[in-house]
Design a protein around this motif. Structure first.
Motif, PDB file in Angstrom:
ATOM      1  N   GLY A   1      -3.361  52.563  46.685  1.00 59.31           N
ATOM      2  CA  GLY A   1      -4.276  51.726  45.907  1.00 59.31           C
ATOM      3  C   GLY A   1      -4.832  50.614  46.777  1.00 59.31           C
ATOM      4  N   MET A   2      -3.939  49.957  47.512  1.00 63.98           N
ATOM      5  CA  MET A   2      -4.355  48.838  48.373  1.00 63.98           C
ATOM      6  C   MET A   2      -5.195  49.342  49.550  1.00 63.98           C
ATOM      7  N   ARG A   3      -4.890  50.556  50.002  1.00 65.94           N
ATOM      8  CA  ARG A   3      -5.628  51.110  51.148  1.00 65.94           C
ATOM      9  C   ARG A   3      -7.098  51.368  50.803  1.00 65.94           C
ATOM     10  N   LEU A   4      -7.392  51.463  49.509  1.00 67.34           N
ATOM     11  CA  LEU A   4      -8.777  51.705  49.093  1.00 67.34           C
ATOM     12  C   LEU A   4      -9.575  50.415  48.964  1.00 67.34           C
ATOM     13  N   VAL A   5      -8.898  49.280  49.057  1.00 68.25           N
ATOM     14  CA  VAL A   5      -9.591  47.995  48.884  1.00 68.25           C
ATOM     15  C   VAL A   5     -10.492  47.728  50.098  1.00 68.25           C
ATOM     16  N   GLY A   6     -11.788  47.713  49.845  1.00 70.65           N
ATOM     17  CA  GLY A   6     -12.759  47.349  50.879  1.00 70.65           C
ATOM     18  C   GLY A   6     -12.668  48.205  52.126  1.00 70.65           C
TER      19      GLY A   6
ATOM     20  N   CYS B   1      -4.676  38.717  40.527  1.00 68.04           N
ATOM     21  CA  CYS B   1      -5.082  37.456  39.900  1.00 68.04           C
ATOM     22  C   CYS B   1      -6.594  37.265  39.875  1.00 68.04           C
ATOM     23  N   ASN B   2      -7.326  38.051  40.654  1.00 67.68           N
ATOM     24  CA  ASN B   2      -8.784  38.009  40.544  1.00 67.68           C
ATOM     25  C   ASN B   2      -9.221  38.527  39.171  1.00 67.68           C
ATOM     26  N   GLY B   3      -8.351  39.327  38.556  1.00 67.40           N
ATOM     27  CA  GLY B   3      -8.568  39.714  37.154  1.00 67.40           C
ATOM     28  C   GLY B   3      -9.597  40.796  36.926  1.00 67.40           C
TER      29      GLY B   3
ATOM     30  N   ALA C   1     -10.933  44.417  36.130  1.00 70.44           N
ATOM     31  CA  ALA C   1     -10.417  45.638  35.476  1.00 70.44           C
ATOM     32  C   ALA C   1     -10.511  46.828  36.418  1.00 70.44           C
ATOM     33  N   ALA C   2     -11.255  46.669  37.533  1.00 67.65           N
ATOM     34  CA  ALA C   2     -11.407  47.761  38.503  1.00 67.65           C
ATOM     35  C   ALA C   2     -10.544  47.534  39.741  1.00 67.65           C
ATOM     36  N   ALA C   3      -9.648  46.546  39.712  1.00 66.43           N
ATOM     37  CA  ALA C   3      -8.821  46.231  40.889  1.00 66.43           C
ATOM     38  C   ALA C   3      -8.017  47.466  41.296  1.00 66.43           C
TER      39      ALA C   3
ATOM     40  N   ARG D   1      -8.283  26.900  42.960  1.00 67.46           N
ATOM     41  CA  ARG D   1      -8.042  28.286  43.399  1.00 67.46           C
ATOM     42  C   ARG D   1      -6.912  28.295  44.409  1.00 67.46           C
ATOM     43  N   PHE D   2      -6.086  29.357  44.341  1.00 65.06           N
ATOM     44  CA  PHE D   2      -5.094  29.602  45.375  1.00 65.06           C
ATOM     45  C   PHE D   2      -5.763  30.458  46.447  1.00 65.06           C
ATOM     46  N   LEU D   3      -5.412  30.167  47.693  1.00 70.34           N
ATOM     47  CA  LEU D   3      -5.995  30.931  48.795  1.00 70.34           C
ATOM     48  C   LEU D   3      -4.909  31.825  49.379  1.00 70.34           C
TER      49      LEU D   3
END
Ligand SMILES: Cc1cc2nc3c(=O)[nH]c(=O)nc-3n(C[C@H](O)[C@H](O)[C@H](O)COP(=O)(O)OP(=O)(O)OC[C@H]3O[C@@H](n4cnc5c(N)ncnc54)[C@H](O)[C@@H]3O)c2cc1C
Length: 288
Positions: free
Chosen positions: A93-98, A113-115, A117-119, A24-26
């Motif tokens: 879009g990114m602002r909605l992450v977590g 890359c987490n892949g 479909a809901a990213a 895995r890449f970190l």
């Protein structure tokens, strides 16, 4: 577990290519570390990308776009005035992450890359026609963002390949984009449906458009038929109705505990029209 701290993408690629087990890449670690702690994925080799020069930078490209490093966090994206002005749909879009805490670490490349479909950041990138610079054992290549996901949890990247940067094109005049998602709560949930629209106006008419949908198929969809439905129109009622119908027709959702397939088909038509209206106004069009 072997922890690696490469100082170039070529070195990171060589370590990944030589690794035999789970690699895995970190980047931000908000997927990798959660999976590690939950015991769902225990990497044999963990390759930390954060010490490669330039990975935390957002730089203008010669073409007038932006090159975003793979360790730029969601919080850094949201603080970048130029990026927010050019590509508000990508940033939102990114602002909605977590949560705020998650956004302090989470990256665009990790989300892609987490892949999932809901990213949340990926539909905006696809609608923006963003590309990624990929480094691998065979050298460098560039791919469209929509070509990276291969299905749930999978990408098309070959062993040893990794993303070195995300490249957004020049915004240009009279363009606008937007991303919206539906979740049953106000935050900290996974998109039941996501929709991104990017368009350019000529007068009051839509001259160019790209529409991307999330969480309604095994991978994020670029839907040319939905874009065609609004081309040449002033985004009037009949164009919006054709846009909703095209998005609904393209959706291939599943039923799960977050929503039924039928519900997702209904919601995707509503959301894509709302996103199109916001993009249209951001491009300088009058409210529709
Ligand atoms: C509490 C919580 C809430 C969340 N909420 C959301 C949400 O609302 N919406 C959403 O979309 N996601 C959400 N996520 C998931 C996660 O935060 C995002 O997917 C995030 O963008 C991942 O980025 P990262 O940098 O942390 O990735 P990492 O965890 O570092 O990596 C993720 C994957 O990408 C790979 N990878 C990373 N960088 C590269 C690269 N440069 N090249 C190739 N492969 C690479 C890794 O190998 C790994 O498989 C949430 C996570 C948590 C813990």
């Amino acid at each position: 577990m072997n922890y690696h701290r490469p100082t170039s993408f070529e070195q990171a690629s060589a370590i990944a290519a030589a690794a035999a087990g789970v690699t895995r890449f970190l980047a931000g670690g908000t997927d990798v570390l959660v999976q590690l702690r939950a015991g769902t994925v225990t990497p044999d080799d963990l390759i930390d990308l954060k010490h490669i020069p330039g990975v935390k930078e957002i730089a203008p490209t010669a073409e007038g776009g932006w090159r975003i490093g793979v360790a730029v966090s969601g919080a850094d994206l949201g603080r970048h005035a130029g990026l927010c002005a050019d590509w508000p749909g990508v940033v939102e879009g990114m602002r909605l992450v977590g949560s705020i805490q998650v956004q302090g670490r989470a990256t665009l490349a990790g989300n892609l890359c987490n892949g999932s479909a809901a990213a949340d950041s990926v539909p905006g990138l696809v609608a923006a026609a963003a590309r990624v610079s990929v480094v691998g054992p065979q050298g460098r290549r560039e791919l469209a963002v929509e070509d990276i996901p291969a299905g749930p949890g999978r990408t098309v990247l070959a062993p040893g390949e990794l993303i070195a940067a995300i490249i957004l094109p020049a915004r240009g005049a009279r363009g606008g984009d937007a991303y919206l998602r539906f979740i049953p709560r106000t935050e900290m949930d996974i998109a039941v449906v996501g929709a991104a629209v990017n368009l350019r106006l000529d007068g009051d008419r839509v001259a160019e458009a790209r529409v991307a949908l999330g969480a309604v198929a095994p991978r994020i969809l670029l839907v040319p038929e939905a874009a065609d439905a609004i081309l040449g129109t002033p985004l009037d009622a009949s164009a919006l109705s054709a846009l909703a119908a095209a998005a609904t027709a393209a959706a291939r959702p599943i039923t799960d505990r977050r929503g039924t397939a039928e519900f997702r088909r209904e919601v995707v038509g509503v959301l894509v029209c709302r996103a199109a209206r916001i993009a249209y106004q951001r491009a300088g069009g009058a409210a529709t």
